[in-house]
Design a protein around this motif. Structure first.
Motif, mmCIF file in Angstrom:
data_model
loop_
_atom_site.group_PDB
_atom_site.id
_atom_site.type_symbol
_atom_site.label_atom_id
_atom_site.label_comp_id
_atom_site.label_asym_id
_atom_site.label_seq_id
_atom_site.Cartn_x
_atom_site.Cartn_y
_atom_site.Cartn_z
ATOM 1 N N SER A 1 0.845 -0.979 -0.013
ATOM 2 C CA SER A 1 0.021 0.031 0.059
ATOM 3 C C SER A 1 0.798 1.411 -0.035
ATOM 4 C CB SER A 1 -0.866 0.000 1.330
ATOM 5 O OG SER A 1 -0.035 -0.010 2.298
ATOM 6 N N GLU A 2 0.289 2.133 -0.277
ATOM 7 C CA GLU A 2 1.032 3.629 -0.305
ATOM 8 C C GLU A 2 1.500 3.870 1.166
ATOM 9 O OE1 GLU A 2 -0.657 6.957 -2.170
ATOM 10 O OE2 GLU A 2 0.906 8.161 -1.744
ATOM 11 N N ALA A 3 0.719 3.720 1.878
ATOM 12 C CA ALA A 3 1.106 4.104 3.498
ATOM 13 C C ALA A 3 2.128 3.608 3.873
ATOM 14 C CB ALA A 3 -0.129 3.936 4.278
ATOM 15 N N THR A 4 2.396 2.094 3.611
ATOM 16 C CA THR A 4 3.176 1.338 4.037
ATOM 17 C C THR A 4 4.646 1.380 3.392
ATOM 18 O OG1 THR A 4 1.636 -0.589 4.687
ATOM 19 C CG2 THR A 4 4.199 -1.181 4.234
ATOM 20 N N VAL A 5 4.480 1.533 2.216
ATOM 21 C CA VAL A 5 5.677 1.894 1.298
ATOM 22 C C VAL A 5 6.419 3.229 1.732
ATOM 23 C CG1 VAL A 5 4.977 2.806 -0.676
ATOM 24 C CG2 VAL A 5 6.646 0.869 -0.916
ATOM 25 N N ARG A 6 5.564 4.223 2.138
ATOM 26 C CA ARG A 6 6.030 5.672 2.384
ATOM 27 C C ARG A 6 6.883 5.423 3.672
ATOM 28 N NH1 ARG A 6 4.058 10.468 0.899
ATOM 29 N NH2 ARG A 6 3.294 10.380 -1.251
ATOM 30 N N ALA A 7 6.122 4.748 4.653
ATOM 31 C CA ALA A 7 6.575 4.622 5.869
ATOM 32 C C ALA A 7 7.670 3.811 5.768
ATOM 33 C CB ALA A 7 5.605 3.852 7.039
ATOM 34 N N MET A 8 7.917 2.596 5.224
ATOM 35 C CA MET A 8 9.248 1.926 5.043
ATOM 36 C C MET A 8 10.383 2.754 4.449
ATOM 37 S SD MET A 8 7.772 -1.433 3.060
ATOM 38 C CE MET A 8 9.490 -2.115 2.415
ATOM 39 N N ALA A 9 10.314 3.656 3.187
ATOM 40 C CA ALA A 9 11.037 4.661 2.953
ATOM 41 C C ALA A 9 11.606 5.743 4.049
ATOM 42 C CB ALA A 9 10.754 5.669 1.442
ATOM 43 N N GLU A 10 10.635 6.232 4.585
ATOM 44 C CA GLU A 10 11.209 6.940 5.659
ATOM 45 C C GLU A 10 11.730 6.480 6.850
ATOM 46 O OE1 GLU A 10 7.045 8.912 6.398
ATOM 47 O OE2 GLU A 10 7.500 9.930 4.643
ATOM 48 N N GLY A 11 11.301 5.028 7.233
ATOM 49 C CA GLY A 11 11.907 4.218 8.248
ATOM 50 C C GLY A 11 13.333 3.979 7.819
ATOM 51 N N VAL A 12 13.531 3.593 6.589
ATOM 52 C CA VAL A 12 15.162 3.145 6.373
ATOM 53 C C VAL A 12 15.944 4.355 6.173
ATOM 54 C CG1 VAL A 12 14.890 3.149 3.840
ATOM 55 C CG2 VAL A 12 16.347 1.200 5.252
ATOM 56 N N ARG A 13 15.249 5.515 5.813
ATOM 57 C CA ARG A 13 16.385 6.667 5.690
ATOM 58 C C ARG A 13 16.890 6.926 7.202
ATOM 59 N NH1 ARG A 13 14.085 12.719 4.892
ATOM 60 N NH2 ARG A 13 16.085 13.707 4.191
ATOM 61 N N VAL A 14 15.861 7.118 8.108
ATOM 62 C CA VAL A 14 15.949 7.488 9.571
ATOM 63 C C VAL A 14 17.025 6.359 10.083
ATOM 64 C CG1 VAL A 14 15.323 7.556 11.709
ATOM 65 C CG2 VAL A 14 13.951 8.633 9.877
ATOM 66 N N LEU A 15 16.664 5.039 9.760
ATOM 67 C CA LEU A 15 17.355 3.966 10.298
ATOM 68 C C LEU A 15 19.037 4.189 10.053
ATOM 69 C CD1 LEU A 15 17.311 1.026 11.860
ATOM 70 C CD2 LEU A 15 17.196 0.107 9.567
ATOM 71 N N HIS A 16 19.397 4.429 8.759
ATOM 72 C CA HIS A 16 20.526 4.457 8.364
ATOM 73 C C HIS A 16 21.121 5.808 8.243
ATOM 74 C CE1 HIS A 16 20.871 0.194 7.838
ATOM 75 N NE2 HIS A 16 20.291 0.080 6.661
ATOM 76 N N GLY A 17 20.456 6.757 8.542
ATOM 77 C CA GLY A 17 20.827 8.317 8.518
ATOM 78 C C GLY A 17 21.189 8.789 7.075
ATOM 79 N N ALA A 18 20.415 8.198 6.075
ATOM 80 C CA ALA A 18 20.756 8.562 4.640
ATOM 81 C C ALA A 18 20.049 9.770 4.266
ATOM 82 C CB ALA A 18 20.466 7.148 3.783
ATOM 83 N N SER A 19 20.650 10.431 3.066
ATOM 84 C CA SER A 19 19.851 11.570 2.498
ATOM 85 C C SER A 19 18.757 11.270 1.857
ATOM 86 C CB SER A 19 20.655 12.425 1.656
ATOM 87 O OG SER A 19 21.656 11.696 0.974
ATOM 88 N N TYR A 20 18.446 9.948 1.316
ATOM 89 C CA TYR A 20 17.403 9.462 0.459
ATOM 90 C C TYR A 20 17.244 7.986 1.182
ATOM 91 C CZ TYR A 20 17.643 12.967 -3.074
ATOM 92 O OH TYR A 20 17.614 14.418 -3.574
ATOM 93 N N GLY A 21 15.810 7.737 1.390
ATOM 94 C CA GLY A 21 15.346 6.466 1.657
ATOM 95 C C GLY A 21 14.533 5.963 0.522
ATOM 96 N N ALA A 22 14.783 4.441 0.134
ATOM 97 C CA ALA A 22 13.943 4.029 -1.047
ATOM 98 C C ALA A 22 13.169 2.839 -0.718
ATOM 99 C CB ALA A 22 14.673 3.949 -2.206
ATOM 100 N N ALA A 23 12.040 2.597 -1.061
ATOM 101 C CA ALA A 23 11.390 1.262 -0.629
ATOM 102 C C ALA A 23 10.497 0.717 -1.545
ATOM 103 C CB ALA A 23 10.506 1.538 0.738
#
Ligand code: ATP
Ligand code: MG
Length: 406
Positions: free
Chosen positions: A324-346
């Motif tokens: 779903s859109e909501a899940t994939v958005r949360a995944m991208a934002e989550g991995v971005r924060v988790l690894h401290g990256a400028s971009y998170g992709a999911a």
């Protein structure tokens, strides 16, 4: 005389399913770079009559260059020299320098010099020896009734080296070609061809070629150096026509382009993958120097991992589902924060063949990129099998990343 190139591939193994004739494929690829092409190919068994007949037919079709692959080795089934000598109506002669080289090589290896080893030094009378930089048996070229037969060993790396030295290099020096490559994704080959039809009319000096490596389509435009003006015009036209599908206006992979753009802006990337199971990170890490950009990622296949590692809210997974859109958005934002990256992709999708339903059919895939400008998500519906759906999903995600960071 108009040039006509043929291939004569010799070997039982090519006709009984043991070996695929990749020599012809690579010869065709190498020739295309010097604007040559194979008009026809023939494959025959290790059989003298069959080889003689094939050579005859080749000459009868007006062939000017026949590249012969295989049958130059020491064993009884290696019959190329004998067959071409018979066809040319000449005898076999032994090249003493080659016989000497073979003898010395075997002695250094501590092996006995058998008569069949020395057979590799036998060539049709009048043939010119062609050096083999990668092995003992040299090739040869022999002119028969206006056709130049060039015989090379079948072993692929020897064949390649000899084709390069004896066929490609001389042509490159003769007529260098200007080449432009456009790499596309997301538009079918037939559609690209249709869009580029005007090129043939407007710039007839420019030759258009296609190479498909699912799901990429590489388009090449080639012309002689004196037609470089037309080539540049045709290239500019093609870039415009293919704008929506073009990920690189040069020979490149999608992953390499993503890394290139991110490297330029000193950006970093973290990836969260569900249905692609690591494919996106595999594509990225295939590129040398990917560590400048890719920090790492998470293969979050189970919902529990999406929740625990990527901090996708439990309610979102419950209410909206994993695809779903909501899940994939949360995944991208989550991995971005988790690894401290400028971009998170999911990416999260239903690869098939089972697991779909009417509201979420097989092939449905969501991709999202979270970056400095916010989070962007996109949905796709693939019609392919499981593997291809995964590959398309990985490409779609990398393409979204590319669009976000250019
Ligand atoms: P040698 O006997 O010295 O190895 P040769 O010229 O006799 O060389 P072949 O015996 O015909 O060559 O083939 C050698 C090997 O190269 C084979 O094991 C085969 O797998 C591979 N080979 C032959 N022809 C082709 C081809 N057209 N495409 C790919 N591989 C090939
Ligand atoms: Mg053979």
């Amino acid at each position: 005389v108009k040039e006509r190139i043929e291939v004569l591939a010799i070997g039982d193994e090519l006709l009984d399913g043991r070996v695929a004739d990749t020599n012809t494929v690579r010869l065709a690829q190498a020739l295309s770079l010097v604007n040559g092409h194979i008009a026809q190919r023939t494959t025959v068994l290790d059989d003298i009559d069959a080889i003689v007949q094939a050579a005859q037919a080749c000459v009868a079709r007006g062939t000017t260059l026949c590249v012969v692959s295989g049958g130059l080795g020491p064993t009884t089934d290696d019959l190329t020299s004998e067959a071409l000598a018979r066809y040319a109506g000449v005898g076999l002669v032994r090249d003493e320098a080659t016989a000497q080289a073979i003898t010395e090589r075997l002695q250094t290896l501590g092996r006995v010099v058998t008569a069949n080893q020395l057979k590799q030094a036998d060539r049709p009378k009048g043939a010119v020896l062609l050096p083999n930089p990668k092995g003992t048996a040299p090739g040869f070229s022999l002119n028969v009734q206006g056709c130049c037969f060039m015989a090379f060993p079948g072993v692929p790396y020897e064949f390649d080296a000899m084709v390069e030295a004896s066929v490609i290099t001389p042509r490159r020096m003769q007529e260098p070609r200007e080449v432009r490559t456009l790499c596309c994704f997301g538009v079918a080959e037939a559609e690209i061809d249709t869009r580029l039809l005007p090129v043939h009319q407007k710039w007839p000096q420019v030759r258009v070629g296609y190479r498909v490596r699912f799901p990429e389509v590489h388009v090449t435009l080639r012309a002689l150096p004196q037609d470089v003006g037309s080539l540049e015009e045709a290239y500019a036209f093609a870039v415009e026509q293919l704008q929506d599908a073009l990920y690189a206006a040069e020979e490149s992979t999608l992953a390499a382009q993503v890394l290139k753009h991110m490297r330029l802006s000193k950006a970093t990337l973290a990836v969260a993958e569900s249905c692609t199971g690591g494919l996106v990170q595999d594509m990225l890490t295939d590129e040398p120097g990917s560590s400048d950009v890719l920090l790492g990622g998470v293969v979050a296949y189970a919902n529990s991992v999406k929740e625990r590692v990527l901090k996708v809210p439990h309610e979102v997974l419950e209410k909206e589902g994993a695809v779903s859109e909501a899940t994939v958005r949360a995944m991208a934002e989550g991995v971005r924060v988790l690894h401290g990256a400028s971009y998170g992709a999911a990416v999260s999708g239903i690869a098939g063949p089972a697991g779909g339903c009417s509201s979420k059919p097989v092939g449905m895939t969501w991709v999202a990129v979270a970056g400095p400008q916010g989070t962007f998500a996109k949905m796709f519906q693939w019609p392919f099998d499981r593997r291809r759906n995964k590959v398309m999903s990985a490409y779609a995600l990398l393409n979204l990343v590319r669009k976000q960071c250019v």
